[in-house]
Design a protein around this motif. Structure first.
Motif, mmCIF file in Angstrom:
data_model
loop_
_atom_site.group_PDB
_atom_site.id
_atom_site.type_symbol
_atom_site.label_atom_id
_atom_site.label_comp_id
_atom_site.label_asym_id
_atom_site.label_seq_id
_atom_site.Cartn_x
_atom_site.Cartn_y
_atom_site.Cartn_z
ATOM 1 N N SER A 1 2.886 90.710 -27.265
ATOM 2 C CA SER A 1 3.088 90.949 -28.697
ATOM 3 C C SER A 1 2.376 92.234 -29.129
ATOM 4 C CB SER A 1 2.643 89.748 -29.533
ATOM 5 O OG SER A 1 1.268 89.509 -29.348
ATOM 6 N N PHE A 2 1.269 92.598 -28.458
ATOM 7 C CA PHE A 2 0.596 93.854 -28.797
ATOM 8 C C PHE A 2 1.478 95.057 -28.433
ATOM 9 C CE2 PHE A 2 -2.447 97.337 -27.867
ATOM 10 C CZ PHE A 2 -2.985 97.462 -29.149
ATOM 11 N N MET A 3 2.135 94.982 -27.287
ATOM 12 C CA MET A 3 3.008 96.085 -26.882
ATOM 13 C C MET A 3 4.209 96.164 -27.833
ATOM 14 S SD MET A 3 1.419 97.503 -24.490
ATOM 15 C CE MET A 3 1.802 98.263 -22.945
ATOM 16 N N ALA A 4 4.730 94.990 -28.237
ATOM 17 C CA ALA A 4 5.854 94.992 -29.181
ATOM 18 C C ALA A 4 5.395 95.571 -30.517
ATOM 19 C CB ALA A 4 6.364 93.564 -29.371
ATOM 20 N N TYR A 5 4.176 95.192 -30.940
ATOM 21 C CA TYR A 5 3.616 95.712 -32.191
ATOM 22 C C TYR A 5 3.472 97.236 -32.116
ATOM 23 C CZ TYR A 5 -0.011 96.501 -35.753
ATOM 24 O OH TYR A 5 -0.727 96.973 -36.820
ATOM 25 N N THR A 6 2.950 97.710 -30.991
ATOM 26 C CA THR A 6 2.741 99.142 -30.806
ATOM 27 C C THR A 6 4.079 99.879 -30.758
ATOM 28 O OG1 THR A 6 0.803 98.569 -29.491
ATOM 29 C CG2 THR A 6 1.553 100.835 -29.324
ATOM 30 N N ALA A 7 5.016 99.322 -29.979
ATOM 31 C CA ALA A 7 6.323 99.978 -29.849
ATOM 32 C C ALA A 7 7.073 99.965 -31.182
ATOM 33 C CB ALA A 7 7.144 99.270 -28.780
ATOM 34 N N GLY A 8 6.916 98.865 -31.922
ATOM 35 C CA GLY A 8 7.616 98.736 -33.199
ATOM 36 C C GLY A 8 7.153 99.750 -34.217
ATOM 37 N N ARG A 9 5.922 100.250 -34.071
ATOM 38 C CA ARG A 9 5.390 101.254 -35.012
ATOM 39 C C ARG A 9 5.704 102.674 -34.533
ATOM 40 N NH1 ARG A 9 1.383 99.310 -38.218
ATOM 41 N NH2 ARG A 9 0.086 101.158 -37.998
ATOM 42 N N SER A 10 6.405 102.757 -33.384
ATOM 43 C CA SER A 10 6.731 104.070 -32.828
ATOM 44 C C SER A 10 8.114 104.496 -33.298
ATOM 45 C CB SER A 10 6.760 104.003 -31.299
ATOM 46 O OG SER A 10 5.641 103.318 -30.828
ATOM 47 N N GLY B 1 10.965 102.859 -31.493
ATOM 48 C CA GLY B 1 11.060 101.407 -31.451
ATOM 49 C C GLY B 1 11.358 100.766 -32.785
ATOM 50 N N SER B 2 11.221 101.499 -33.867
ATOM 51 C CA SER B 2 11.382 100.821 -35.156
ATOM 52 C C SER B 2 12.834 100.383 -35.342
ATOM 53 C CB SER B 2 10.945 101.748 -36.291
ATOM 54 O OG SER B 2 11.805 102.834 -36.356
ATOM 55 N N GLY B 3 12.979 99.232 -35.936
ATOM 56 C CA GLY B 3 14.319 98.704 -36.220
ATOM 57 C C GLY B 3 14.951 97.982 -35.048
ATOM 58 N N ARG B 4 14.263 97.916 -33.933
ATOM 59 C CA ARG B 4 14.874 97.201 -32.800
ATOM 60 C C ARG B 4 14.562 95.697 -32.887
ATOM 61 N NH1 ARG B 4 15.448 100.358 -27.221
ATOM 62 N NH2 ARG B 4 15.106 102.485 -27.891
ATOM 63 N N ARG B 5 15.425 94.921 -32.300
ATOM 64 C CA ARG B 5 15.162 93.482 -32.286
ATOM 65 C C ARG B 5 15.219 92.963 -30.857
ATOM 66 N NH1 ARG B 5 19.697 90.488 -31.219
ATOM 67 N NH2 ARG B 5 21.660 91.581 -31.580
ATOM 68 N N ASP B 6 14.575 91.766 -30.674
ATOM 69 C CA ASP B 6 14.602 91.125 -29.360
ATOM 70 C C ASP B 6 16.000 90.610 -29.064
ATOM 71 O OD1 ASP B 6 11.983 91.234 -28.271
ATOM 72 O OD2 ASP B 6 11.336 89.895 -29.876
ATOM 73 N N ALA B 7 16.415 90.747 -27.835
ATOM 74 C CA ALA B 7 17.706 90.178 -27.431
ATOM 75 C C ALA B 7 17.438 89.028 -26.486
ATOM 76 C CB ALA B 7 18.546 91.237 -26.735
ATOM 77 N N GLY B 8 18.301 88.027 -26.540
ATOM 78 C CA GLY B 8 18.178 86.904 -25.599
ATOM 79 C C GLY B 8 18.640 87.330 -24.217
ATOM 80 N N GLN B 9 18.325 86.482 -23.251
ATOM 81 C CA GLN B 9 18.664 86.794 -21.857
ATOM 82 C C GLN B 9 20.168 86.987 -21.669
ATOM 83 O OE1 GLN B 9 16.774 87.386 -19.391
ATOM 84 N NE2 GLN B 9 17.370 86.393 -17.503
ATOM 85 N N VAL B 10 20.960 86.132 -22.314
ATOM 86 C CA VAL B 10 22.417 86.198 -22.121
ATOM 87 C C VAL B 10 22.968 87.479 -22.742
ATOM 88 C CG1 VAL B 10 24.603 85.071 -22.657
ATOM 89 C CG2 VAL B 10 22.632 83.699 -22.003
ATOM 90 N N GLU B 11 22.426 87.829 -23.923
ATOM 91 C CA GLU B 11 22.895 89.045 -24.590
ATOM 92 C C GLU B 11 22.579 90.271 -23.722
ATOM 93 O OE1 GLU B 11 21.250 89.513 -28.483
ATOM 94 O OE2 GLU B 11 22.680 91.090 -29.044
ATOM 95 N N LEU B 12 21.380 90.281 -23.152
ATOM 96 C CA LEU B 12 20.999 91.402 -22.283
ATOM 97 C C LEU B 12 21.881 91.444 -21.048
ATOM 98 C CD1 LEU B 12 17.093 91.219 -22.433
ATOM 99 C CD2 LEU B 12 18.551 92.943 -23.483
ATOM 100 N N LEU C 1 20.574 100.011 -24.940
ATOM 101 C CA LEU C 1 19.600 99.251 -25.734
ATOM 102 C C LEU C 1 19.343 99.962 -27.056
ATOM 103 C CD1 LEU C 1 16.912 98.174 -23.087
ATOM 104 C CD2 LEU C 1 18.479 96.679 -24.322
ATOM 105 N N ALA C 2 19.116 101.268 -26.984
ATOM 106 C CA ALA C 2 18.827 102.029 -28.205
ATOM 107 C C ALA C 2 20.041 101.992 -29.133
ATOM 108 C CB ALA C 2 18.455 103.465 -27.837
ATOM 109 N N LEU D 1 18.378 97.196 -29.732
ATOM 110 C CA LEU D 1 17.791 96.056 -29.023
ATOM 111 C C LEU D 1 16.664 96.559 -28.137
ATOM 112 C CD1 LEU D 1 21.040 94.332 -27.700
ATOM 113 C CD2 LEU D 1 19.650 93.600 -29.633
ATOM 114 N N TRP D 2 15.851 95.627 -27.676
ATOM 115 C CA TRP D 2 14.948 95.993 -26.593
ATOM 116 C C TRP D 2 14.656 94.799 -25.704
ATOM 117 C CZ3 TRP D 2 10.279 97.993 -29.949
ATOM 118 C CH2 TRP D 2 9.775 96.954 -30.717
ATOM 119 N N SER D 3 14.276 95.150 -24.519
ATOM 120 C CA SER D 3 13.861 94.141 -23.550
ATOM 121 C C SER D 3 12.340 94.269 -23.428
ATOM 122 C CB SER D 3 14.516 94.427 -22.202
ATOM 123 O OG SER D 3 14.125 95.730 -21.784
#
Ligand code: SF4
Length: 1005
Positions: free
Chosen positions: A78-87, A90-101, A190-191, A195-197
């Motif tokens: 979650s720290f890496m997601a927090y850091t990436a999300g503020r970059s 990374g902003s505006g990306r959402r988590d994708a489920g395994q099937v979607e990926l 992904l971009a 989305l992001w993995s």
């Protein structure tokens, strides 16, 4: 550095002793830097996992003793997601489920193939069904590229020769040139989809970490053992900026030598800027270490029950750092819960990822897929069909749902477009509201019916018809079974798309919840939620429109459930802590019990990677998988170092490949080295005990009713052989009538199908010669083919409807039988055929005016050219068993009869044949043979296939009169003897293993 409120740590990083309390130290250090201690929101703490956050908040609360604003606590993901999300990236990306990926990587590969960039891709991208296995591997690999900061350019430079000797599959080698382009396009995809993995979060976080504003004055990076490249970059930047303080646990434990060096910690230190305060010293050796050796998991748990029983009575409320049960693999969770915690009054918390694959729910859905895969047109393979009906969620379905009105059920049946036929019960007949019968009795009836009818494949309508007579006023079986068939079978017939399958599976789940006891099982709520989430993913988005065969969707489903972990979070924080191995990181407990400490479990087995061979990993700078062993060893030693009492459980069974973990070997070795002698740590073994208290282990006495029943019983050879092998099994099967269909249970087609068909075909083949001489004609093979096709049509319907597998089966059958008849032609030509499938019965005089009935069916009887009468029996499955007895044998008592007679089949058939044909007991003119019709292909001599009862020179008269007949009478006398109870005989392991009563009724074998 752009921290909003810059605060440089004066004394920076800390190495604590391995056995110290990391959480306790952190709480004190945080409060020492915030003297007011009520608002800690300017501080962040990052742990490797989630669980320590709960402990830190609790400890801070305890020290502050009142309300406070806690620090922001992250796990590293979650720290890496927090850091990436503020970059910016990374902003505006959402988590994708395994099937979607998975589907996105498929679409990316397909686009590349459409662009003609890679000639090798079409082989795997021709369908989603053919791609997903590689897709899952790509996703794992791309995640690793992300966390290890491997850029596409570096992948491109990888030398093909690194692959040449790597021993990877041809297919994977063919895919290798695709990887750099596919990874690069994957990042774009992904971009492009916002989305992001996980890997992409790590990559973006590492790329932008030195350009961010931080809302924290200080960040503790605590409890890490080893870092990936992205984490190294983040640690390096944050420590260079002076905002982060790194805290590790290092040094020797009481169970390691003094100069232990954890190399991964040295590397971690090397990437951090700043000075280190080494508070390392040897942890005091005041621990109690107990090793417990079982032979399997159940004996480990049995020994643990003992440990539980001691000490726990007078313990009050347990603090969360008192007791930990650690399961390095999740599979034992359910047995541990049911054996150790079900009856105990202690609260417990589970914190681990439990594999969805291990749940009864996943097994139900897999059985439904099996049934569709094994279906031939509208006929279901009986073992697959029964596996669905026997599943506890289905078997326990109630015929009346409290939450569903009669009209709803009736409507559901009436609007069922897949139903092909109507049963005798009309759908407009309402289900009686008072009905509360489960499907159990219907299942038992169908098991018996299928076994009795010797049906391997069956239509659902036939089964619905077969149970019609079970209908009673409060038991509308024939109305409910079609509903079960609709939900579990017909709803899946003819489905073409993944989304359609997912919808049908979801309906099935909802239905089991509504009508069944599915929600009454432990943790079923969590299991249902996880499964529903997975099916939601398959039902939505572009993947739902992908075509998939029954086999393809089954395979996809199996892979996905294998990868899906149900996250138990373990809140509130009290009582026993049941933890996965990685969930113990950063925590310590007074008493620790670790199960399953075996090689392959801890350290875990490393499997070969089908895409990325070790040489190439090295070339790309990816960590060697051997490092994982060292990191597991560190976590193990750290956990032990912090505990006061340790119980380590493992299994040893070299025959089954179970050997104790090398970590245990190391503990023993170190302890012995230090003490200068052997056997320093005693190893407790399981206590072997008899189970005299289990009523089912006691011999069953014969009541008057049982004696009456037995006096009127007609004995077959099979019944007598059952008694010889185990009297209790005879009792269960013939006296209690619990005729469990052990034959139908086998998950193979041969024994049942070949057995029935071979008997039918051979009867038809020989029938023209009944009461005449056997004269094989030249077109023997054509005749066989005609007879075989007739028998197959009787089972599978007209030839035009046969599926590929029936046709293949026919080829095998013809091949086997034509070989048999080729050999038979030499032998049986000119024999007089006296009978085919001859049912016989006779009275057997036991003496003193008592007699019993015996019976049997003789497959074939013929007289050879020398005048000897032969009783012939065909065997297609079970092993051939003939008596060993000679004239010198003693046959008194079941044990000796079992040894000498082995099987009563041939002796009884001789007696029955003699009586049926009035041969006058001329035993020298009669013989018997068993024909083994299995594996006929290569034989060139009939004698290799048949076992003959009497050999040349045997004194047949004496053997029959002095051995067979007395033995037969003796065993029947024993069965009828009121003083001889039905005892268990578990002496033959193989026999007990296939015994249908071994699990519930017997418990001895
Ligand atoms: S499991 Fe073994 S001992 Fe028990 S009834 Fe079956 S055959 Fe007999």
């Amino acid at each position: 550095m752009k921290a909003s409120k810059s605060h440089k740590f004066r004394q920076q990083h800390v190495s604590l002793p391995l056995g110290s309390s990391l959480v306790g130290w952190l709480a004190e250090d945080i409060l020492a830097r915030e003297p007011e201690g009520r608002d800690l929101s300017g501080t962040a703490v990052v742990f490797p996992g989630r669980r320590p956050a709960l402990y830190l908040r609790r400890e801070l609360g305890r020290l502050i003793g009142g309300p406070f604003h806690p620090p922001r606590i992250f796990d590293i993901d979650s720290f890496m997601a927090y850091t990436a999300g503020r970059s910016p990236g990374g902003s505006g990306r959402r988590d994708a489920g395994q099937v979607e990926l998975l589907h996105l990587v498929y679409a990316t590969a397909r686009d590349m193939e459409a662009d003609g960039e890679h000639l090798l891709l079409p082989a795997v991208t021709s369908s989603f069904e053919g791609f997903f296995f590689w897709g899952l591997k790509f996703l794992d690999l791309f995640d690793e590229f992300g966390t290890e900061l491997v850029p596409p350019a570096r992948i491109k430079q990888a030398v093909p020769s690194a692959l040449a000797d790597a021993g990877i599959t041809e297919e994977a080698r063919g895919l290798w040139p695709v990887l750099p382009g596919l990874y690069s396009k994957w990042l774009d995809a992904l971009a492009g989809n916002s989305l992001w993995s996980r890997g992409e979060k790590y990559r973006i976080a590492a790329e932008h970490v030195d350009r961010l504003e931080w809302p924290f004055s200080k960040i503790y990076l605590a409890g890490f053992a080893a870092l990936n490249r992205a984490e190294e970059k983040v640690f390096s930047v944050l420590t260079r900026l002076g905002i982060a303080r790194v805290v590790v646990q290092d040094g020797p434990s009481p169970w390691t030598v003094n100069d232990v060096r954890w190399k991964h910690l040295e590397r971690l230190r090397s990437v951090c800027h700043g000075t280190w305060d080494h508070q390392i010293n040897r942890s005091p050796n005041h621990q109690f270490l107990h090793l417990h050796q079982g032979f399997d998991l159940h004996s480990q748990i049995h020994m643990a029950e003992d440990v539980f029983a001691r000490n726990l009575e007078d313990r009050g409320k347990l603090a969360p750092d008192q007791e930990a049960v650690v399961l390095p693999r999740p599979e034992p969770l359910i047995p541990v819960l049911s054996r150790l915690f079900e009856d105990a009054a202690f609260p417990y918390n589970i914190s681990m990822g439990y594999p969805l694959e291990r749940t009864a729910l996943a097994r139900l859905l897999a059985s439904v897929f099996d049934a569709q895969e094994g279906r031939i047109n509208d006929k279901y393979y009986a073992p697959h069909y029964l596996a669905v009906l026997r599943h506890p969620y289905i078997k326990s379905l109630r015929l009346h749902s409290p939450s569903t009105s009669d009209q709803q059920i009736t409507k559901s049946l009436a609007t069922d477009t897949h139903r092909h036929t109507q049963t005798a019960q009309s759908t407009d007949q309402p289900i009686n509201r008072s009905t509360d019968s489960s499907l159990r009795s219907v299942v038992h009836f169908l098991e018996a019916w299928l076994a009795r009818e010797k049906r391997s494949f069956v239509r659902l309508e036939e089964l619905e018809k077969a149970i019609a007579h079970l209908d009673e006023k409060d038991f509308p079986a024939s109305q409910f079974l079609p509903h079960v068939h609709q939900m579990c079978f017909k709803a899946f017939e003819g489905l073409k798309k993944i989304g359609e399958h997912a919808t049908a599976l979801k309906s099935l789940l909802e239905w089991t919840v509504e009508y069944g006891a599915a929600t009454g099982y432990p943790l079923s709520g969590e299991f249902m939620t996880a499964m529903a989430g997975l099916l939601d993913e398959l039902e939505a988005g572009p993947v739902s429109r992908e075509a998939a065969s029954a086999t393809g969707i089954h395979s996809l489903f199996c892979h996905l459930v294998r990868q899906t972990r149900i996250p138990f979070q373990g809140v509130p924080l009290e009582g026993f802590q049941i933890l996965g191995f990685l969930e113990t990181r950063c925590l310590e407990f007074q008493r620790v019990m670790i199960f399953d400490l075996n090689e392959g479990v801890l350290p875990p087995e490393s499997r070969p990677d089908p895409i990325m061979p070790p040489d190439l990993r090295k070339y790309l700078g990816l960590p060697d998988k051997k490092q994982a062993v060292e990191i597991s060893r560190y976590h193990f030693q750290r956990l032990l170092a912090g505990a006061g009492e340790i119980h380590l459980f493992f299994s040893e069974d070299k025959g089954k490949g179970r050997i104790r973990s090398r970590f245990i070997e190391e503990l023993i070795w170190e302890a012995e080295k230090r003490a200068g002698r052997r056997d320093v740590i005693p190893i407790h073994g399981p206590v072997m005990f008899q189970r005299p208290g289990i009523p089912s282990a006691l011999p069953v006495k014969k009541s008057l009713q049982v004696i009456d029943f037995l006096s009127a019983f007609t004995f077959s050879a099979t019944a007598l052989d059952t008694y010889l092998s185990c009297p209790f099994r005879f009792y269960a099967k013939y006296v209690l009538g619990l005729d469990a269909p052990d034959v139908i249970d086998r998950d193979e087609i041969d024994p049942l199908l070949v057995g029935t068909l071979v008997h039918d075909i051979l009867r038809e083949f020989y029938l023209p010669w009944l009461d005449r001489e056997i004269q094989f004609s030249a077109d023997r093979d054509n005749d066989l083919m005609t007879k075989s096709d007739m028998a197959l049509e009787g089972t599978f319907g007209s030839k035009a409807e046969w599926s590929g597998s029936v046709r293949l089966f026919r080829e095998v059958l013809l091949y086997r039988l034509s070989n048999f008849l080729r050999l038979e032609r030499e032998h049986a030509q000119g024999h007089m055929l006296m009978g085919l499938e001859v049912p016989c019965k006779m009275d057997l005089n036991l003496g003193r005016g008592r007699k019993v009935r015996v019976k049997g069916v003789l497959d074939r009887v013929e007289k050879d050219r020398k005048g000897t009468v032969w009783v012939i029996d065909y065997k297609t499955g079970s092993r051939i068993q003939l008596p060993r007895a000679t004239v010198a044998s003693k046959v008194s008592g079941r044990e000796t009869i079992k040894q000498e007679i082995v099987s009563f089949q041939m002796p009884m058939y001789l007696l029955l044949c003699d009586r049926h044909y009035g041969l006058g007991s001329g035993w020298s003119g009669i013989n018997a043979a068993l024909y083994g019709l299995r594996g006929l292909a290569g034989s060139s001599n009939l004698n290799a296939l048949r076992a003959v009862l009497f050999k040349q020179g045997d004194s047949r008269d004496k053997i029959v009169k002095d051995i067979y007949v007395p033995a037969l009478k003796a065993i029947i006398e024993e069965i009828l003897d009121p003083e001889v109870p039905f005892a268990h005989d578990p002496s033959d392991f193989g026999h007990c293993r296939t015994c249908p009563y071994s699990r519930r009724l017997c418990k001895v074998g």
